[in-house]
Scaffold this active site. Structure first.
Site, PDB file in Angstrom:
ATOM      1  N   TYR A   1       0.756  -1.191  -0.013  1.00  0.00           N
ATOM      2  CA  TYR A   1      -0.047   0.051   0.007  1.00  0.00           C
ATOM      3  C   TYR A   1       0.825   1.247  -0.096  1.00  0.00           C
ATOM      4  CZ  TYR A   1      -3.449  -3.254   0.511  1.00  0.00           C
ATOM      5  OH  TYR A   1      -4.523  -4.575   0.390  1.00  0.00           O
TER       6      TYR A   1
ATOM      7  N   ASP B   1       5.321  -7.497  -1.337  1.00  0.00           N
ATOM      8  CA  ASP B   1       3.984  -8.013  -1.797  1.00  0.00           C
ATOM      9  C   ASP B   1       4.340  -8.161  -3.400  1.00  0.00           C
ATOM     10  OD1 ASP B   1       0.865  -7.479  -2.573  1.00  0.00           O
ATOM     11  OD2 ASP B   1       1.335  -7.888  -0.452  1.00  0.00           O
TER      12      ASP B   1
ATOM     13  N   ASP C   1      -2.863 -15.183  -2.568  1.00  0.00           N
ATOM     14  CA  ASP C   1      -3.800 -14.301  -3.034  1.00  0.00           C
ATOM     15  C   ASP C   1      -4.458 -14.840  -4.076  1.00  0.00           C
ATOM     16  OD1 ASP C   1      -5.303 -11.984  -3.330  1.00  0.00           O
ATOM     17  OD2 ASP C   1      -3.336 -10.665  -3.316  1.00  0.00           O
TER      18      ASP C   1
ATOM     19  N   ARG D   1      -7.776 -12.372   4.979  1.00  0.00           N
ATOM     20  CA  ARG D   1      -8.208 -11.277   4.754  1.00  0.00           C
ATOM     21  C   ARG D   1      -9.861 -11.668   4.623  1.00  0.00           C
ATOM     22  NH1 ARG D   1      -5.619  -7.570   1.459  1.00  0.00           N
ATOM     23  NH2 ARG D   1      -7.597  -7.254   0.490  1.00  0.00           N
TER      24      ARG D   1
ATOM     25  N   ASP E   1      -9.593  -4.809  -0.440  1.00  0.00           N
ATOM     26  CA  ASP E   1      -8.341  -3.983  -0.341  1.00  0.00           C
ATOM     27  C   ASP E   1      -8.684  -2.449   0.497  1.00  0.00           C
ATOM     28  OD1 ASP E   1      -7.292  -5.887  -1.696  1.00  0.00           O
ATOM     29  OD2 ASP E   1      -5.881  -4.759  -2.759  1.00  0.00           O
TER      30      ASP E   1
END
Ligand code: 9PG
Length: 876
Positions: free
Chosen positions: A254, A287, A399, A456, A460
């Site tokens: 991020y 990431d 992911d 998660r 996002d």
């Protein structure tokens, strides 16, 4: 004969009636093409035993425990031809006593999908504006059967409240990675239909059998608690990995997004090592952006010229757990994997499955999907995970996992879509080993319970409150990156935390530049992460972070750790809005209250914190994470005005489960002040009055009045006497212990305030008390009863029963302790208390009445016993 399995009843939530058992199937085992007719529907009875339902033989067992029922079922293809089982369903009707503006948890399929409160209106699930392909990213079913039009839909599990804050039903499929659970709901006049379907979408040979997924339904007074209990049951059954330690992390995404490079990672590593004392990050996770191509996870691009091995080593040598992101099922045409093993990919009817479109991952944007039902592909998943862990990456962020469960032609057509995903996840776990931390992301929730350590639970987050204009695809807005979307799901799925896994509310950015988030919006995200107690991962360029923003990060980590230990927060009014209005958490000594405004208008939040079991004393709530103090605070009532997107977090004292009342004369103090003085200064009159008292001609207070009111007792002599009064040897420690534990302690005395005040000064001790009043008038005592109670026959000036009952009216759930030694004033107090410590004549009086009490010698004994009692009541 009873057509139904037992009906379930709940005092507040009404009845839940079984309605039907049904199957959706096809007469041939070939998978349907796009234009195929809908499957057939066969119906049976929802009752335990064996029955024929269409061409299947179905066995159902039901276990009802109180207000919760669990159904297990199995079936057999009883036909002589292969069949295709699409779905199995159980239908119920809920009849609450009153249905007024009911709402339910509209829960999407995977991590990023919408979860939030929604009206259970007549309209049903809104039509999805962007076609079944995109719908299938966020719903277990890309298309719903036509008989579901007008129904609402929730994946995995849902809860419905009959009215705002009202009684509720909770219904869900206890998925174990074999079939996909969907709950359909519809309001029908004064009742609610709930139908739990499990989608298998697989062929069954003649005579073949299949064990269904278990289904659980429960009634209760509160939706929030029902969801917690459901998740706890689900987690137990599915072997949830929910015990990993709280480990704050840092993630590159991020801040750096796709542009991450080695230099920025190392710069942050150094800064994190230097800040370790204040910002105790433990995991450093790289990431998306390092890999040569999506699919080739062990090879890096030009921004990471040295490859992964030295990075993992440097992160580890700096004292952190190395973490890395992979999208293990995703494969772009530019990858080596694609070139060498196109046969490992999932197929569509017309060629390779184009699982998703991602403009930054490949030239054409199309991303293909590894087929975990194919042995060599699964083996590749296992080896890749093993290789990453061998490099030192003990933390894997996995992911885009939903891609493995998209509708496709798989190598093994007998696996359901979620079973295919589960095979892949199991292979990754087998490769990574039991000790690796696996974080699921973009992951269908049910299938991953028991495999992942973290999950998660929302879309996002982003350095902006709302979604970016360019990204808005009709129907996908609530699932796209945006701070608001992340906040909504963080609260709506808080009940999963530590029951199914550790919740990951997504990263926290506390920076003030390089972001569109206002300081208030940053605080809102920090409050949500802290209040729900989930994982906490920072994602800022640490060297550039201003001191006050570092402090906010540090403070949030510390709070998240504490709230995780306290079991996380429970959302307030979870179903009443899409973003919950607040959350409350309880520790043993502290409670925390978070209040949110997820909307666009300024709002006022009014909370009675005592109704939440918090805040016994009059101390004001302590604002945390730079929250402003409440606008109003009075006797447990708190009001605060919140701007759009604003949140506050307060620490409150927990209402202790225990309160202690203690007699003074002969109990807290060794001597009996009153009777010693009376004997000394009114000796002659005393004997006669005492006789009248014991004959019942005088009450205790009348005796006091006759004996002491007007008593000429020089102040110096009183002072000299008070100087000789000793406290019980354990008195001081009892008071200190109560204060430390937040347990209210109060002396109840039929003696006098003036003496108690002076004795507190002499012994440098502080306690609250209730006692009668004493003042001097012309060198003589004037006394006055403070709390007489005509309803009690104790006849004292301060009725202990009256004081205890008044306390109990205010705090009905608190266990009340009384400590005493006398049979006059202490007896009524003892009878009103829950737990009694007694000695001397009180012990005799209670024994005569065959009343339970604990005997004590000194207050040391009492403190030790209270310590045990408190631990027991706090459940530790
Ligand atoms: C890396 C990112 C981060 C992030 C993940 C995931 O819907 N979408 O287009 C969409 C794009 C990216 C995305 C989620 C959804 O983010 O959640 O933390 O790892 O991938 O690419």
């Amino acid at each position: 004969m009873n057509r139904h399995a037992a009906v379930m009843r709940h005092a507040e939530a009404g009845r839940l009636e079984p309605v039907r058992l049904f199957l959706r199937y096809r007469d041939s085992d070939t998978p349907p093409r796009g234009d195929a007719p809908e499957p057939r529907l066969a119906e049976g009875w929802l009752r335990p035993g064996t029955q024929e339902v269409g061409p299947f033989r179905v066995r159902l067992a039901c276990d009802i425990e109180g207000e919760c029922a669990t159904y297990e079922l199995s079936l057999r293809n009883g036909a002589e031809r292969p069949l295709r089982l699409e779905a199995l369903g159980l239908g119920f009707r809920w009849r609450p006593p009153r249905l007024a503006a009911p709402r339910f948890l509209r829960q999407g399929w995977q991590s990023w999908s919408f979860a939030g409160g929604w009206p259970l209106d007549e309209v049903g699930e809104p039509p999805f504006p962007s076609g079944p392909w995109l719908r299938g990213f966020h719903r277990g079913l890309a298309r719903v059967p036509s008989d579901r039009s007008g129904w609402h839909e929730a994946d995995l599990v849902t809860a419905v409240a009959a009215a705002p804050g009202g009684p509720a039903v909770c219904a869900g499929v206890l998925e174990s990675g074999r079939a996909l659970g969907v709950v359909f709901l519809r309001r029908e006049d004064a009742s609610v239909r709930l139908e739990l379907e499990q989608w298998w979408e697989r062929p069954l040979e003649p005579g073949a059998t299949l064990e269904g997924e278990a289904v659980r339904v429960a009634l209760g007074a509160e939706a929030e608690r029902l969801l917690e209990a459901h998740a706890a049951d689900h987690g137990r059954r599915a072997g949830a990995r929910n015990g990993a330690p709280f480990r704050p992390g840092w993630c590159s995404w991020y801040q750096f997004f796709h542009e991450v490079d080695e230099a920025s990672l190392l710069r942050n590593l150094e800064a994190l090592a230097a800040a370790r004392e204040t910002i105790p990050v433990e995991v450093v996770q790289l990431d998306d952006g390092y890999q040569r191509a999506v699919g080739d996870w062990l090879e890096t691009n030009a921004r990471f010229p040295r490859g992964l091995a030295p990075l993992a080593a440097e992160i580890r040598d700096a004292g952190f757990v190395p973490g890395i992101w992979v999208a293990p099922f995703c494969v772009v045409p530019e990858s080596q994997l694609f070139a060498s093993h196109p046969d490992w990919l999932l197929r569509a009817e017309d060629g390779l499955l184009r699982g998703l479109y991602h403009g930054q991952w490949s030239r054409e944007g199309w991303v293909h999907v590894l087929d975990p039902s194919h042995d060599p592909a699964r083996d590749h998943l296992l080896r890749t995970a093993a290789a990453l862990v061998a490099l030192g990456f003990q933390y894997l962020k996995l992911d885009f996992l939903y891609t493995a469960a998209l509708t496709a032609r798989a190598h093994d057509p007998t696996l359901s879509r979620v079973a295919r995903l589960r095979r892949g996840l199991d292979a990754i776990r087998a490769g990574a080993g039991e000790d690796a931390f696996l974080l699921g992301c973009g992951c269908p929730l049910g299938a991953a319970v028991g495999v992942v350590d973290g999950m998660r639970i929302g879309p996002d987050t982003a350095p902006a409150w709302d979604t970016v204009e360019a990204l808005r695809i009709p129907g996908l807005e609530p699932t796209l990156p945006a701070a608001r979307n992340a906040l909504r799901n963080t609260l709506a799925r808080a009940w999963m935390h530590r029951r199914l896994w550790q919740n990951d509310p997504d990263c926290l950015m506390t920076r003030g530049s390089d972001t569109e988030l206002s300081a208030a919006e940053v605080r809102t995200l920090a409050v949500a992460a802290a209040a729900t107690g989930g994982m906490l991962v920072l994602s800022d360029d640490l060297p550039a972070l201003a001191p006050e923003r570092r402090a906010l990060a540090a403070g949030t980590i510390e709070l998240a750790r504490r709230l995780d230990r306290a079991g996380g927060g429970r959302p307030l009014a979870l179903l009443e809005d899409d973003v919950a209005a607040g959350a409350v958490a309880r520790g043993t000594r502290d409670g925390w209250l978070a209040l949110f405004n997820g909307g666009e208008e300024r709002v006022r939040r009014d909370v009675d914190v005592r109704a939440l079991g918090l805040q016994p004393a009059d101390a004001a709530p302590e604002p945390l994470l730079d929250s402003p103090p409440p606008g109003e605070w009075k006797e447990g009532h708190l009001a605060v005005e919140l701007d759009a997107h604003e949140a506050v977090l307060y620490r409150l004292r927990m209402l202790p489960p225990l309160a202690v009342f203690c007699d003074f004369d002969g109990t807290f103090a060794v001597q009996d002040v009153g009777s010693t003085l009376a004997r000394r200064y009114a000796g002659a009159r005393r004997a006669a009055l005492w006789d009248r008292l014991t004959r019942g001609e005088l009450t205790a207070w009348e005796y006091n009045l006759e004996l002491l009111d007007g008593l000429p007792l020089p102040e110096v002599e009183l002072e000299a006497f008070l100087q000789t009064v000793q406290l019980d040897p354990g008195a001081r420690e009892l008071v200190a212990w109560c204060e430390h534990e937040g347990v209210p302690f109060r002396v109840l005395s039929d003696g006098f305030d003036r003496n108690l005040d002076r004795l507190q000064e002499l012994h440098r001790i502080r306690f609250d008390y209730d006692a009668n009043r004493l003042r001097y008038e012309a060198e003589a005592w004037r006394i006055e009863a403070a709390h007489p109670n005509p309803a009690c026959d104790c006849g004292t000036g301060t009725c202990k029963r009256g004081r205890i009952e008044a306390f109990r009216r205010e705090y009905p759930d608190v266990v009340i302790v009384h400590i005493g030694n006398g049979r006059v004033s202490d007896l009524c107090g003892a009878l009103a208390a829950d737990v009694v410590f007694a000695k001397d004549s009180l012990a005799e009086a209670l024994a005569e009445r065959a009343m339970r009490f604990e005997h004590f010698e000194t207050l040391y004994d009492v403190r030790a016993a209270l310590e045990r009692l408190l631990a027991h009541l706090s459940g530790s």
